[in-house]
Design an enzyme around this catalytic site. Structure first.
Site, PDB file in Angstrom:
ATOM      1  N   ASP A  77      57.858  11.757 -21.237  1.00 36.20           N
ATOM      2  CA  ASP A  77      58.746  11.425 -22.204  1.00 36.20           C
ATOM      3  C   ASP A  77      60.293  12.221 -21.205  1.00 36.20           C
ATOM      4  O   ASP A  77      59.100  12.796 -20.290  1.00 36.20           O
ATOM      5  CB  ASP A  77      59.443  11.492 -23.695  1.00 36.20           C
ATOM      6  CG  ASP A  77      59.980  12.953 -24.036  1.00 36.20           C
ATOM      7  OD1 ASP A  77      60.078  13.649 -23.525  1.00 36.20           O
ATOM      8  OD2 ASP A  77      59.740  13.029 -25.470  1.00 36.20           O
ATOM      9  N   HIS A  86      58.761  15.750 -21.313  1.00 38.45           N
ATOM     10  CA  HIS A  86      58.070  16.294 -22.105  1.00 38.45           C
ATOM     11  C   HIS A  86      56.974  15.606 -21.090  1.00 38.45           C
ATOM     12  O   HIS A  86      56.672  13.816 -20.239  1.00 38.45           O
ATOM     13  CB  HIS A  86      57.646  15.875 -23.202  1.00 38.45           C
ATOM     14  CG  HIS A  86      58.616  16.661 -24.010  1.00 38.45           C
ATOM     15  ND1 HIS A  86      59.405  16.147 -24.695  1.00 38.45           N
ATOM     16  CD2 HIS A  86      59.007  17.903 -24.318  1.00 38.45           C
ATOM     17  CE1 HIS A  86      59.964  16.705 -25.405  1.00 38.45           C
ATOM     18  NE2 HIS A  86      59.837  18.275 -25.065  1.00 38.45           N
ATOM     19  N   SER A 115      59.412  23.203 -27.552  1.00 36.45           N
ATOM     20  CA  SER A 115      58.755  21.384 -27.425  1.00 36.45           C
ATOM     21  C   SER A 115      57.436  20.915 -26.555  1.00 36.45           C
ATOM     22  O   SER A 115      56.400  20.379 -26.761  1.00 36.45           O
ATOM     23  CB  SER A 115      59.016  20.547 -27.194  1.00 36.45           C
ATOM     24  OG  SER A 115      60.031  20.652 -25.758  1.00 36.45           O
TER      25      SER A 115
END
Ligand SMILES: *[C@@H]1O[C@H](CO)[C@@H](O)[C@H](O)[C@H]1NC(C)=O
Ligand SMILES: *[C@@H]1O[C@H](CO)[C@@H](O)[C@H](O)[C@H]1NC(C)=O
Ligand SMILES: *[C@@H]1O[C@H](CO)[C@@H](O)[C@H](O)[C@H]1NC(C)=O
Ligand SMILES: *[C@@H]1O[C@H](CO)[C@@H](O)[C@H](O)[C@H]1NC(C)=O
Ligand SMILES: *[C@@H]1O[C@H](CO)[C@@H](O)[C@H](O)[C@H]1NC(C)=O
Ligand SMILES: *[C@@H]1O[C@H](CO)[C@@H](O)[C@H](O)[C@H]1NC(C)=O
Length: 367
Positions: A338, A341, A49
């Protein structure tokens, strides 16, 4: 060439102003000072991610970032599937080397695949090096599947685009292959009772098999990110005592992997002629952003522990940034967008430290 001229981060981080103004000048832009060779026809991205540019949008999974507030400062202010308010580190690498931002493989039509020679992104959020990592959360592309897909790109698309085998080989040998993967393997399979050394050996073994497959397919230039300090990420930090400190045991286990990784890249450099590796110490970069000894974002200008979204975060493992989560007003004041991340600002700072300060990225030499 050079990083984007957006000076917005300067409003918040004085040091960045100094760095970007003093290093992005005509001297720095001369060809010979471009880091790690400098002229790549393509950037192929393999990872999770941190660098997914939208592959998970096309998979049956709840690990996605294709809704606001993600992408709020991305070109056009649209969510794309990137797990950030804006650009990822892969985007900044593309920009630095003068390449277009790299599109997600699963978002491309066959015609588009046949027409792209500047790189494709296979990265997939929640996945990792082990084939089963991330699977409890839904579908994702594990490392070996990403390499399978790259092989398919060669077989089905690049072999059409490049008329001769030698043109294709040249393209592959000159292209840059970036990897950023491994943290989810720790998140899913590492716990207090795991033998850190054994775990790192197993994970590294699997990783190197895939690097060798890429080499076998013709890749010769690798940009390898080490594994990030998960023990300092908001989702882990919220559970530590005293609240806000890092989970040192987890970070230590990851550091063991990173040391082994760096050493084995030296070995590989020795074993494979004509192959170069750039080792990116993302682990220490992220630690540096938090540390009180940091000369950068450790200043109280920046929130280095709590995410921007959700804006009220209690560390619950199920609490993440959702379509109706409230988010902070100024992501540029946070390291984390978040709980898992970084913000675009943190990614931009990474690029500065990798390419201009050159404190984070190192060309691997033979031992
Ligand atoms: C340009 O940047 C380089 C560092 O990359 C520095 O050594 C040099 O002094 C700078 N030149 C000017 C004119 O600012
Ligand atoms: C192929 O790519 C080029 C440059 O990106 C673009 O101008 C062109 O329209 C594309 N052609 C097709 C058939 O997609
Ligand atoms: C911890 O990880 C080991 C493998 O490293 C596994 O066998 C064990 O079941 C795990 N324990 C818990 C509580 O998850
Ligand atoms: C790539 O695909 C070809 C054709 O399917 C296959 O023969 C080859 O073994 C594959 N290579 C790798 C490294 O997976
Ligand atoms: C290394 O690369 C050069 C040019 O790119 C090529 O001529 C040479 O054959 C390569 N050597 C090996 C051992 O692959
Ligand atoms: C978020 O919104 C959806 C519908 O858009 C709703 O079903 C859900 O209950 C909301 N969740 C929260 C936590 O408010």
């Amino acid at each position: 060439m050079g990083l984007p001229s957006s000076l917005k981060p300067c409003l918040f981080l004085f040091f960045l102003c100094i760095l970007s103004v003093s290093t992005i000048n005509s001297t720095a832009l001369k060809k010979e000072t471009v880091f790690f060779g400098g002229k790549f026809p393509a950037l192929y991205v393999i990872g999770d991610s941190l660098v997914d540019s939208g592959n998970n949008n096309h998979l049956e999974t709840r690990v996605r970032a294709n809704f606001t507030p993600y992408g709020s400062v991305f070109e056009g202010g649209k969510p794309t599937g990137r797990f950030s308010d804006g650009k990822t580190t892969a985007d900044y690498i593309a920009i630095y080397y003068g390449l277009p931002l790299v599109p997600a493989y699963l978002g491309l039509s066959e015609d588009q695949k046949n027409n792209i020679t500047t790189g494709i992104n296979y990265a997939s959020a929640s996945c990792g090096i082990f084939p089963d990592t991330g699977k409890p959360l839904g579908k994702c592309l594990s490392l070996s599947v990403q390499v399978d897909l790259f092989n398919e790109t060669i077989e089905k698309n690049l072999k059409k685009t490049f008329k001769t085998q030698s043109e294709l080989s040249k393209h592959l040998a000159e292209s840059l292959f970036m990897t950023a993967i491994g943290v989810n393997d720790y998140a899913f399979f590492y716990n207090k009772t795991t033998d850190a050394n054994e775990f790192a050996n197993k994970l590294l073994h699997e990783f190197l098999i895939q690097i060798q497959r890429l080499h076998g397919l013709g890749a010769r230039k690798f940009f390898i990110n080490n594994v990030k300090p998960l023990g300092c990420y908001p989702n882990i930090v919220a559970h530590t005592v005293p609240r806000g400190s890092c989970n040192d045991q987890l970070n230590l286990a990851i550091a063991i992997f990173n040391v082994k990784l760096r050493r084995s890249l030296s070995h590989m450099k020795q074993k494979f002629s004509n192959t170069s590796f750039l080792y990116s110490d993302y682990f220490n970069f992220m630690l540096g952003l938090r540390g009180p000894s940091s000369n950068q974002a450790g200043s109280n200008l920046m929130d280095t522990t709590s995410p921007c979204c959700p804006s009220v975060y209690d560390g619950g493992l199920t609490t993440s940034c959702r379509p109706n989560s409230s988010s902070c007003k100024m992501p540029d004041t946070h390291v984390f967008f978040d709980p898992f991340h970084p913000t675009q600002l943190a990614n931009f700072m990474y690029a500065i430290e990798c390419f201009h300060a050159r404190t984070v990225c190192h060309v691997v030499r033979e031992k």
